[in-house]
Design a protein around this motif. Structure first.
Motif, mmCIF file in Angstrom:
data_model
loop_
_atom_site.group_PDB
_atom_site.id
_atom_site.type_symbol
_atom_site.label_atom_id
_atom_site.label_comp_id
_atom_site.label_asym_id
_atom_site.label_seq_id
_atom_site.Cartn_x
_atom_site.Cartn_y
_atom_site.Cartn_z
ATOM 1 N N ILE A 47 -31.633 33.427 38.166
ATOM 2 C CA ILE A 47 -32.450 34.061 37.108
ATOM 3 C C ILE A 47 -32.188 35.563 37.090
ATOM 4 O O ILE A 47 -31.958 36.171 36.031
ATOM 5 C CB ILE A 47 -33.943 33.779 37.344
ATOM 6 N N LYS A 48 -32.233 36.187 38.264
ATOM 7 C CA LYS A 48 -31.981 37.630 38.335
ATOM 8 C C LYS A 48 -30.535 37.956 37.948
ATOM 9 O O LYS A 48 -30.268 38.963 37.291
ATOM 10 C CB LYS A 48 -32.288 38.150 39.744
ATOM 11 N N LEU A 49 -29.628 37.093 38.348
ATOM 12 C CA LEU A 49 -28.226 37.314 38.025
ATOM 13 C C LEU A 49 -27.984 37.218 36.518
ATOM 14 O O LEU A 49 -27.201 37.982 35.955
ATOM 15 C CB LEU A 49 -27.361 36.293 38.771
ATOM 16 N N SER A 50 -28.674 36.300 35.860
ATOM 17 C CA SER A 50 -28.504 36.168 34.407
ATOM 18 C C SER A 50 -28.955 37.435 33.696
ATOM 19 O O SER A 50 -28.383 37.812 32.668
ATOM 20 C CB SER A 50 -29.281 34.962 33.898
ATOM 21 N N LEU A 51 -29.968 38.108 34.230
ATOM 22 C CA LEU A 51 -30.407 39.383 33.648
ATOM 23 C C LEU A 51 -29.319 40.436 33.796
ATOM 24 O O LEU A 51 -29.059 41.216 32.866
ATOM 25 C CB LEU A 51 -31.698 39.845 34.321
ATOM 26 N N MET A 52 -28.645 40.463 34.943
ATOM 27 C CA MET A 52 -27.562 41.419 35.148
ATOM 28 C C MET A 52 -26.395 41.139 34.208
ATOM 29 O O MET A 52 -25.811 42.050 33.627
ATOM 30 C CB MET A 52 -27.085 41.369 36.603
ATOM 31 N N VAL A 53 -26.067 39.858 34.055
ATOM 32 C CA VAL A 53 -24.973 39.487 33.162
ATOM 33 C C VAL A 53 -25.301 39.885 31.728
ATOM 34 O O VAL A 53 -24.452 40.403 30.998
ATOM 35 C CB VAL A 53 -24.687 37.979 33.265
ATOM 36 N N GLU A 54 -26.558 39.665 31.312
ATOM 37 C CA GLU A 54 -26.961 39.999 29.950
ATOM 38 C C GLU A 54 -26.916 41.503 29.708
ATOM 39 O O GLU A 54 -26.591 41.963 28.616
ATOM 40 C CB GLU A 54 -28.373 39.465 29.688
ATOM 41 N N SER A 55 -27.191 42.296 30.747
ATOM 42 C CA SER A 55 -27.108 43.750 30.593
ATOM 43 C C SER A 55 -25.657 44.214 30.517
ATOM 44 O O SER A 55 -25.337 45.210 29.867
ATOM 45 C CB SER A 55 -27.825 44.442 31.748
ATOM 46 N N MET A 56 -24.779 43.480 31.162
ATOM 47 C CA MET A 56 -23.352 43.812 31.137
ATOM 48 C C MET A 56 -22.717 43.407 29.809
ATOM 49 O O MET A 56 -21.875 44.108 29.251
ATOM 50 C CB MET A 56 -22.652 43.105 32.312
ATOM 51 N N ALA A 57 -23.126 42.265 29.277
ATOM 52 C CA ALA A 57 -22.609 41.771 27.996
ATOM 53 C C ALA A 57 -23.810 41.376 27.134
ATOM 54 O O ALA A 57 -24.233 40.216 27.155
ATOM 55 C CB ALA A 57 -21.678 40.581 28.215
ATOM 56 N N PRO A 58 -24.407 42.318 26.403
ATOM 57 C CA PRO A 58 -25.654 42.068 25.665
ATOM 58 C C PRO A 58 -25.533 40.902 24.698
ATOM 59 O O PRO A 58 -24.480 40.681 24.087
ATOM 60 C CB PRO A 58 -25.884 43.388 24.915
ATOM 61 N N THR A 59 -26.621 40.162 24.572
ATOM 62 C CA THR A 59 -26.679 39.024 23.664
ATOM 63 C C THR A 59 -27.690 39.284 22.563
ATOM 64 O O THR A 59 -28.632 40.047 22.736
ATOM 65 C CB THR A 59 -27.080 37.737 24.417
#
Length: 520
Positions: A47-59
């Motif tokens: 869950i926390k990792l998905s937040l980091m990924v979303e900040s790196m590649a915004p959706t």
């Protein structure tokens, strides 16, 4: 819990706009440690990792899916995704889970993110988060995402193989109960829509036909899709058909199918949309526009559960659940002999009424927040937000076009707003503004009162089956003549209320003759 803290510190130490790459060493270490601790902790890390990924590649759109070991993915929540994108997400999530969490090749130019939060287990379903990127992945983003998915795949597989007892069984059950009272793909906070969600929950698994009715733009098709997604038929196809978008002479062939050579232009066999929805759901949108000549054949299909293809000698049995929608008053169409009464009672076995936006004003601010975020991301506009004054004006508007009109207005506001600025009242379309400088003029107040009176009279006429005498009495007007004068002053088209004159002197008649006799 050191692994969770490590991810938190890496996430918080770098501003979101500067996180072009991810701290891969910390991520790999945290995921591996979580896998050794069990699937529950791994879920928290993902869950926390998905937040980091979303900040790196915004959706601009996200969705959450669940799936058991024997079923296809089920949409639990979605925001900002169109129906075509949700269908694509279902396919991507299903393919990833079929490979036990291993993603297909991730490459530069991809426009989606898919992360497994938990693989399915015998005692609980798996969970996957899917997002559509604002911009296609660049080379470095694709590389990092591929690494994360590969490591996560190994960690999930290890956690499941160790078969730890689940510590989240009760919370999963309570979470399922919460999910079951929502409508996948819809955003709302009002009590009125919560009632709709509860109604859907009660009827979702019935094989009876459901009629979804409400004004244009209220989201009737979204309700129909939610019923399908929550039903036991969700594993099969949802086949939509708009009865008003196809020429009348082609509707029968498209629905029931035809054999080659049945008519000019029939160059090949066509099984039809009803058979395409076998064991699934057929959605008939704008069913009130279905040609009268075709209604008996649809009635037989609903009654007997069989379809007679053009050119075939015998009908075929099918198992199809039918959902229908209309913005028209079918009971009025029945009275006008424009819709078969027996078909109406067959279609309206179960009904779901979708309230217009003006009757659930508490949803307006929720939808504004959703659409501002969605369209700002989708159009890559870095606006700061929307002011309370602008929100207040939007909340006070009646929105005759309902959610469709609100979405279009918010997209326009996002596109016209200044970069890094707020959406202000002066940006709002002139038709929505109450008056100049925010003060209601005498002329505007008169118009507001007229609109209110027009709505009261119209609803009263409908409620009393267009009986002028009873409507006049209910309105406290004293006589029919007074009501006729108000109809003329308010420019109400009485042609909309014409019906068979079963009680002479009480029903509305031909407007020309009646107005002449009344000296209006």
């Amino acid at each position: 819990m050191a692994n969770l803290a490590g991810i938190d510190s890496d996430l918080s130490s770098t501003p979101l706009q500067d996180q072009k790459t991810l701290p891969m060493n910390s991520i790999v270490r945290a995921v591996c440690e979580a896998a050794n601790s069990g699937p529950d902790l791994l879920y928290e890390v993902m869950i926390k990792l998905s937040l980091m990924v979303e900040s790196m590649a915004p959706t601009y759109g996200l969705s959450i899916w669940t799936a058991s070991t024997s079923q296809k993915p089920r949409l639990e929540w979605s925001e900002g995704l169109e129906e075509e994108e949700i269908a694509c997400a279902e396919s991507v999530v299903g393919n990833m889970l079929s490979r036990n969490g291993a993603a297909s090749e991730i490459k530069e130019g991809d426009a989606e993110i898919c992360l497994v939060l938990a693989l399915p287990r015998a005692d609980r379903p798996g969970a996957v988060i899917y997002g559509r990127c604002v911009r296609p992945l660049d080379r470095y983003q694709a590389r990092d995402l591929k690494t994360i998915v590969d490591v996560a795949h190994l960690a999930h597989t290890s956690a499941v193989s160790k078969n730890w007892p689940s510590t989240r069984t009760e919370s999963s059950k309570s979470g399922a109960a919460v999910m079951s009272s929502t409508l996948p793909g819809m955003v709302f906070s009002s009590r009125a829509m919560a009632e709709v969600a509860r109604a859907v929950e009660k009827i979702k698994d019935s094989d009876s036909t459901v009629l979804v009715h409400g004004e244009s733009g209220t989201g009737k098709e979204l309700i129909a899709r939610a019923i399908h997604r929550l039903s036991r038929r969700s594993e099969k196809e949802f086949v939509p058909f708009n009865c008003s978008a196809v020429p009348a002479e082609l509707i029968e062939s498209m629905l029931f199918g035809h054999r080659r050579g049945t008519f000019t232009g029939a160059l090949s066999d066509n099984s039809g949309l009803i058979r395409a929805a076998e064991n699934g759901t057929l959605f008939l949108d704008e069913v009130g526009d279905l040609p009268l000549a075709l209604q008996p054949k649809l009635l037989r299909f609903l009654q007997e559960g069989e379809v007679h293809t053009l050119g075939e000698h015998a009908p075929r049995k099918v198992s199809v659940r039918v959902l229908a929608a209309t913005h028209k008053d079918l009971e009025q169409l029945v009275r006008e002999k424009m819709f078969r009464e027996d078909l109406y009672y067959r279609i309206a076995t179960l009904q779901v009424k979708v309230p217009p936006l003006r009757e659930r004003p508490e949803d307006i601010s929720t939808l504004i927040s959703h659409f501002v975020s969605h369209y700002a991301r989708k159009n890559e506009r870095g606006i700061a937000g929307i002011t309370w004054e602008a929100i207040r004006i939007l909340e006070e508007y009646s929105w005759p076009g309902n959610i469709r009109e609100l979405a279009a207005e918010i997209e326009r506001l996002v596109l016209y707003a200044d970069d890094s600025g707020f959406i202000l009242p002066e940006h709002i379309s002139e038709r929505i503004l109450p008056s100049t400088n925010g003060h209601t003029s005498a002329e505007g107040l008169d118009e507001l009162l007229e609109n209110y009176e027009r709505r009261v009279i119209t609803e009263t006429l409908k409620r009393h089956d267009c009986n002028v005498a009873r409507a006049s009495e209910a309105l406290g007007l004293g006589s029919r003549q007074t009501l006729y004068k108000k109809l003329k002053r308010l420019a109400i088209d009485i042609g909309d209320f014409l019906q068979e004159d079963t009680e002479p002197g009480l029903q509305l008649r031909n407007p020309t003759n009646e107005m002449t006799r009344s000296n209006l």
